[in-house]
Design a protein around this motif. Structure first.
Motif, PDB file in Angstrom:
ATOM      1  N   ALA A 307       0.816  -1.214   0.000  1.00  0.00           N
ATOM      2  CA  ALA A 307       0.000   0.000   0.000  1.00  0.00           C
ATOM      3  C   ALA A 307       0.846   1.259   0.000  1.00  0.00           C
ATOM      4  O   ALA A 307       0.300   2.361  -0.129  1.00  0.00           O
ATOM      5  CB  ALA A 307      -0.922  -0.009   1.218  1.00  0.00           C
ATOM      6  N   GLY A 308       2.162   1.126   0.182  1.00  0.00           N
ATOM      7  CA  GLY A 308       3.033   2.295   0.208  1.00  0.00           C
ATOM      8  C   GLY A 308       3.030   3.016   1.535  1.00  0.00           C
ATOM      9  O   GLY A 308       3.381   4.198   1.604  1.00  0.00           O
ATOM     10  N   THR A 309       2.661   2.339   2.611  1.00  0.00           N
ATOM     11  CA  THR A 309       2.612   2.943   3.942  1.00  0.00           C
ATOM     12  C   THR A 309       3.857   2.569   4.735  1.00  0.00           C
ATOM     13  O   THR A 309       4.137   1.388   4.917  1.00  0.00           O
ATOM     14  CB  THR A 309       1.361   2.459   4.714  1.00  0.00           C
ATOM     15  N   PRO A 310       4.623   3.565   5.233  1.00  0.00           N
ATOM     16  CA  PRO A 310       5.807   3.248   6.044  1.00  0.00           C
ATOM     17  C   PRO A 310       5.417   2.471   7.303  1.00  0.00           C
ATOM     18  O   PRO A 310       4.338   2.669   7.867  1.00  0.00           O
ATOM     19  CB  PRO A 310       6.389   4.620   6.396  1.00  0.00           C
ATOM     20  N   VAL A 311       6.334   1.600   7.744  1.00  0.00           N
ATOM     21  CA  VAL A 311       6.069   0.748   8.905  1.00  0.00           C
ATOM     22  C   VAL A 311       7.130   1.001   9.976  1.00  0.00           C
ATOM     23  O   VAL A 311       8.326   1.084   9.670  1.00  0.00           O
ATOM     24  CB  VAL A 311       6.080  -0.750   8.517  1.00  0.00           C
ATOM     25  N   VAL A 312       6.661   1.104  11.219  1.00  0.00           N
ATOM     26  CA  VAL A 312       7.544   1.160  12.385  1.00  0.00           C
ATOM     27  C   VAL A 312       7.187  -0.020  13.269  1.00  0.00           C
ATOM     28  O   VAL A 312       6.014  -0.205  13.627  1.00  0.00           O
ATOM     29  CB  VAL A 312       7.390   2.479  13.163  1.00  0.00           C
ATOM     30  N   SER A 313       8.175  -0.826  13.621  1.00  0.00           N
ATOM     31  CA  SER A 313       7.943  -1.987  14.486  1.00  0.00           C
ATOM     32  C   SER A 313       8.190  -1.593  15.935  1.00  0.00           C
ATOM     33  O   SER A 313       9.244  -1.036  16.280  1.00  0.00           O
ATOM     34  CB  SER A 313       8.870  -3.130  14.090  1.00  0.00           C
ATOM     35  N   TYR A 314       7.228  -1.911  16.802  1.00  0.00           N
ATOM     36  CA  TYR A 314       7.338  -1.538  18.215  1.00  0.00           C
ATOM     37  C   TYR A 314       6.385  -2.388  19.041  1.00  0.00           C
ATOM     38  O   TYR A 314       5.290  -2.734  18.597  1.00  0.00           O
ATOM     39  CB  TYR A 314       6.983  -0.064  18.411  1.00  0.00           C
ATOM     40  N   ARG A 326      14.028  -7.123  13.001  1.00  0.00           N
ATOM     41  CA  ARG A 326      15.412  -6.642  12.867  1.00  0.00           C
ATOM     42  C   ARG A 326      15.949  -6.917  11.466  1.00  0.00           C
ATOM     43  O   ARG A 326      16.651  -6.071  10.883  1.00  0.00           O
ATOM     44  CB  ARG A 326      16.295  -7.309  13.919  1.00  0.00           C
ATOM     45  N   ALA A 327      15.626  -8.098  10.941  1.00  0.00           N
ATOM     46  CA  ALA A 327      16.075  -8.405   9.582  1.00  0.00           C
ATOM     47  C   ALA A 327      15.433  -7.455   8.585  1.00  0.00           C
ATOM     48  O   ALA A 327      16.081  -6.982   7.634  1.00  0.00           O
ATOM     49  CB  ALA A 327      15.734  -9.853   9.239  1.00  0.00           C
ATOM     50  N   MET A 328      14.155  -7.137   8.764  1.00  0.00           N
ATOM     51  CA  MET A 328      13.485  -6.206   7.863  1.00  0.00           C
ATOM     52  C   MET A 328      14.047  -4.804   8.001  1.00  0.00           C
ATOM     53  O   MET A 328      14.170  -4.060   7.012  1.00  0.00           O
ATOM     54  CB  MET A 328      11.980  -6.222   8.131  1.00  0.00           C
ATOM     55  N   ALA A 329      14.419  -4.423   9.241  1.00  0.00           N
ATOM     56  CA  ALA A 329      15.026  -3.106   9.438  1.00  0.00           C
ATOM     57  C   ALA A 329      16.386  -3.026   8.768  1.00  0.00           C
ATOM     58  O   ALA A 329      16.751  -1.988   8.191  1.00  0.00           O
ATOM     59  CB  ALA A 329      15.148  -2.825  10.934  1.00  0.00           C
ATOM     60  N   ASP A 330      17.156  -4.120   8.812  1.00  0.00           N
ATOM     61  CA  ASP A 330      18.459  -4.130   8.140  1.00  0.00           C
ATOM     62  C   ASP A 330      18.322  -3.954   6.634  1.00  0.00           C
ATOM     63  O   ASP A 330      19.235  -3.433   5.983  1.00  0.00           O
ATOM     64  CB  ASP A 330      19.188  -5.448   8.441  1.00  0.00           C
ATOM     65  N   LEU A 331      17.189  -4.376   6.084  1.00  0.00           N
ATOM     66  CA  LEU A 331      16.939  -4.234   4.645  1.00  0.00           C
ATOM     67  C   LEU A 331      16.166  -2.961   4.328  1.00  0.00           C
ATOM     68  O   LEU A 331      15.728  -2.766   3.181  1.00  0.00           O
ATOM     69  CB  LEU A 331      16.148  -5.448   4.142  1.00  0.00           C
ATOM     70  N   ASP A 332      16.003  -2.091   5.336  1.00  0.00           N
ATOM     71  CA  ASP A 332      15.284  -0.816   5.169  1.00  0.00           C
ATOM     72  C   ASP A 332      13.842  -1.025   4.729  1.00  0.00           C
ATOM     73  O   ASP A 332      13.262  -0.188   4.024  1.00  0.00           O
ATOM     74  CB  ASP A 332      16.010   0.090   4.162  1.00  0.00           C
ATOM     75  N   LEU A 333      13.251  -2.138   5.153  1.00  0.00           N
ATOM     76  CA  LEU A 333      11.840  -2.391   4.847  1.00  0.00           C
ATOM     77  C   LEU A 333      10.924  -1.792   5.908  1.00  0.00           C
ATOM     78  O   LEU A 333       9.724  -1.652   5.674  1.00  0.00           O
ATOM     79  CB  LEU A 333      11.581  -3.893   4.738  1.00  0.00           C
ATOM     80  N   LEU A 334      11.468  -1.465   7.070  1.00  0.00           N
ATOM     81  CA  LEU A 334      10.717  -0.811   8.130  1.00  0.00           C
ATOM     82  C   LEU A 334      11.704  -0.126   9.071  1.00  0.00           C
ATOM     83  O   LEU A 334      12.918  -0.310   8.973  1.00  0.00           O
ATOM     84  CB  LEU A 334       9.815  -1.801   8.879  1.00  0.00           C
ATOM     85  N   ARG A 335      11.158   0.646   9.990  1.00  0.00           N
ATOM     86  CA  ARG A 335      11.957   1.279  11.041  1.00  0.00           C
ATOM     87  C   ARG A 335      11.695   0.532  12.347  1.00  0.00           C
ATOM     88  O   ARG A 335      10.578   0.068  12.589  1.00  0.00           O
ATOM     89  CB  ARG A 335      11.603   2.759  11.195  1.00  0.00           C
ATOM     90  N   LEU A 336      12.713   0.428  13.176  1.00  0.00           N
ATOM     91  CA  LEU A 336      12.620  -0.347  14.417  1.00  0.00           C
ATOM     92  C   LEU A 336      12.744   0.593  15.606  1.00  0.00           C
ATOM     93  O   LEU A 336      13.707   1.361  15.711  1.00  0.00           O
ATOM     94  CB  LEU A 336      13.717  -1.409  14.463  1.00  0.00           C
ATOM     95  N   ALA A 337      11.756   0.525  16.508  1.00  0.00           N
ATOM     96  CA  ALA A 337      11.762   1.329  17.733  1.00  0.00           C
ATOM     97  C   ALA A 337      11.847   0.403  18.935  1.00  0.00           C
ATOM     98  O   ALA A 337      10.988  -0.465  19.107  1.00  0.00           O
ATOM     99  CB  ALA A 337      10.507   2.185  17.806  1.00  0.00           C
ATOM    100  N   ASN A 338      12.872   0.601  19.762  1.00  0.00           N
ATOM    101  CA  ASN A 338      13.076  -0.271  20.922  1.00  0.00           C
ATOM    102  C   ASN A 338      12.356   0.226  22.170  1.00  0.00           C
ATOM    103  O   ASN A 338      12.184  -0.527  23.121  1.00  0.00           O
ATOM    104  CB  ASN A 338      14.569  -0.415  21.209  1.00  0.00           C
TER     105      ASN A 338
END
Length: 606
Positions: A307-314, A326-338
């Motif tokens: 859909a073209g919507t940015p994703v943040v995992s949290y 983490r693997a998706m964040a390494d590939l710039d597929l999403l942003r990771l928030a700890n």
């Protein structure tokens, strides 16, 4: 799964290809992938008759309740336990093998019957635990049609990928090499995301907001806890309330009605917060949103990407969710928030990276992807060769032999069932001797090197006993010395040690008996902890009768509470020191106070 014979597939009349999809109600992602695949198949130019069933339910209620309910309870209440289980499965091969074996043991027969009842031309699994059992059935020939599996994650492929699957359909190109390492060459195909076609169509964010009844101005964020509503949704909402540019905060709690009630109560005074339960309006929500905050990843991230919507995992850093995000964040597929601070920063960074106008959003699912999954399902050849029947039977015989050998070794090496074995073998350890004499049989356990000295000191005090010396073979000089003093030397069985040490029992007793000039029937002292079954059996075949003793004392320890009785066999342990010899004299005086004498065992039974 046991099979007696294999029969060739019957020739079928031309007609639609029958496709059986095995899904599971473990989160929404697996069911969503099954629905998307069914939609693709029904829209395919090739005719297909599609059936979706719950694969876990088809494997039996026990597995369904354990896996589904156990997983749900872990994620909601004890997420750290899921991390621990996942780590064990990933890093410890025996535990992973045991889990596979239990799944196949409990679910193979029922799943095979359910598959046979639908009589499909091809079977597809969208859930890893079902894939494990399906792969086993395919390898042993219980399923003779092509078997496929979907893989929607980047990591955790040790359960997703199986050697018995003809083709694995992956959503990320990075998954292809790991899958082939597990399942073999030619076992994987990159396909378009298994998501509803609605996510692939261009969408107008403003029109989507109007349709949802949400403000058209300002920013909008969707906070999703997946189908089960897990993760720190409330914490994310509290953080976003402090962001003035947000006009809408949409919470997706799936089937978690309790969480929906808590969120509605906690944020009743905040008009920007909207709580949704399970919804089929995800295409509109993702089209309207500026950012998706998601706790579990999986298929929802594929939908957002299309859909073209940015994703943040949290919000749920446990088990495979942590590694996958983490693997998706390494590939710039999403942003990771700890944490909550990083969550706010990552969401605002997503805002800054977007164009101001989002017209024409969506339609990104077709880029650099492989063929449709439906084409792979309908065109997969037979790749897996079932294991020959003779190998299955040989493996079954070998497994049973190993189990029997293992159980036998355990039984022979333990003293847990030695009492039962003693009754079966009619072996009764000697503790008392029936006698009319006011004597006890006294056995002194002392180091072999100290026996002559201890025997001499005891003889000077008028004490004559039977000796045992840690199961060593006595030297002739020691035997002669003890006999000259009127004492006796008994063979002894060594305490149980390593797993197979009991095997030496018969040889050790024979060697001691020969050195002592004993015949085919003789007494031997058993360890204080008792005999293992193996020691009991070998002592019996060697002609030895174990002596347990009615009382077992330490020469330097306290005297027993109960008085000794005539005929008791008393075993006293000495360390060879002067104090222990004096302690033995104290025990002899204690016996004398009860008007009992001490004699070697041979004299008492003789």
């Amino acid at each position: 799964m046991r099979r007696r014979h294999r029969q060739p597939n019957p020739v079928r009349a031309p007609g639609p290809t029958r496709v059986l999809i095995l899904s599971a109600d473990v989160g929404e992602g697996h069911a969503a992938a099954a629905r998307a695949l069914a939609q693709q198949l029904e829209q395919s130019p090739q005719q297909a008759d599609v059936t979706i069933i719950d694969g876990l339910a088809a494997m039996g209620l026990l597995l369904r309740y354990v896996v589904e309910d156990g997983y749900r309870v872990q994620l909601r209440f004890l997420p750290w336990t899921y991390t621990a289980v996942y780590w064990l499965l990933k890093h410890i091969a025996p535990i992973r093998g045991l889990a596979r074996a239990l799944l196949c043991l409990l679910g193979s027969r029922r799943l095979a019957r359910n598959i046979a009842a639908h009589d499909p031309d091809v079977v597809v699994s969208t859930y890893p635990a079902v894939t494990v059992v399906l792969a086993r059935l395919r390898r042993i020939g219980a399923v003779s049609v092509p078997a496929l599996a979907t893989i929607t994650d980047l990591t955790g492929l040790f359960f997703w990928a199986q050697r018995g699957i003809d083709m694995h359909m992956v959503m990320y190109g990075e998954s292809m090499a790991p899958v082939e390492r597990i399942a073999g060459p030619g076992s994987v195909q990159l396909v378009r995301p298994l998501i509803s076609a609605e996510f692939l169509e261009p969408a107008n964010p403003l029109a989507a907001r109007r349709s949802l009844g949400l403000p058209e101005e300002g920013r909008m964020v969707v906070v999703s806890g997946g189908g089960w509503g897990v993760g720190d949704i409330a914490g994310a909402v509290r953080e976003f309330i402090r962001v003035p540019e947000l006009s809408s905060i949409v919470c997706l709690v799936g089937h978690n009605e309790q969480l929906a009630g808590r969120l509605q109560a906690d944020f009743a005074d905040e008009p920007r917060v909207h709580v949704y339960g399970f919804t089929n309006r995800m295409p509109e929500l993702l089209a309207a949103a500026d950012v998706l905050v998601h706790s579990t990843g999986g298929v929802t991230c594929l939908e957002a990407r299309a859909a073209g919507t940015p994703v943040v995992s949290y919000g749920l850093p446990v088990g495979h969710a942590r590694l996958n995000t983490r693997a998706m964040a390494d590939l710039d597929l999403l942003r990771l928030a700890n944490d909550a601070r990083e969550l706010r920063e990552q969401v605002q960074a997503s805002f800054a990276s977007e164009p101001e106008a989002q017209l024409g959003k969506g339609g990104g699912g077709e880029q650099n992807m492989g063929p449709a999954a439906s084409d792979v399902v309908l065109g997969t050849p037979h790749r897996v060769r079932p294991i020959p029947l003779w190998r299955l039977r040989l493996a079954a015989i070998g497994t049973q032999a190993v189990l029997l050998l293992g159980i036998g070794l355990w039984v022979m090496s333990t003293d847990e069932v030695s009492a039962v074995a003693a009754k079966i073998l009619h072996v009764h350890a000697l503790a008392r001797v029936k006698t009319d004499r006011p004597d006890v049989g006294l056995i002194v356990h002392a180091p072999a090197a100290e026996l002559p000295i201890v025997a001499t000191e005891l003889a000077d005090r008028g004490i004559h006993v039977s000796f045992a010396d840690d199961s060593s073979v006595p030297v002739p000089a020691t035997v002669r010395r003890l006999r000259s003093l009127g004492d006796q030397l008994l063979p002894e069985i060594a305490p149980s040690g390593p797993l197979l040490r009991w095997i030496r029992t018969r040889g050790s007793l024979h060697a001691q008996a020969r050195a002592l000039g004993l015949g085919h029937r003789y007494f031997c002292l058993q360890p204080q902890g008792g005999l293992t079954v193996g020691q009991l059996v070998l002592a019996r075949t060697a002609g030895a009768t174990p002596v347990s003793g009615a009382l077992r004392l330490s020469a330097t320890g306290p005297l027993p509470q109960r008085p000794a009785l005539a005929g008791d066999v008393v075993v006293v342990t000495l360390d060879g020191s002067t104090e222990s010899v004096a302690g033995l004299e104290r025990i002899a005086s204690w016996l004398h106070s009860d008007r009992l004498g001490a004699e070697p065992l041979a004299a008492l039974v003789g």
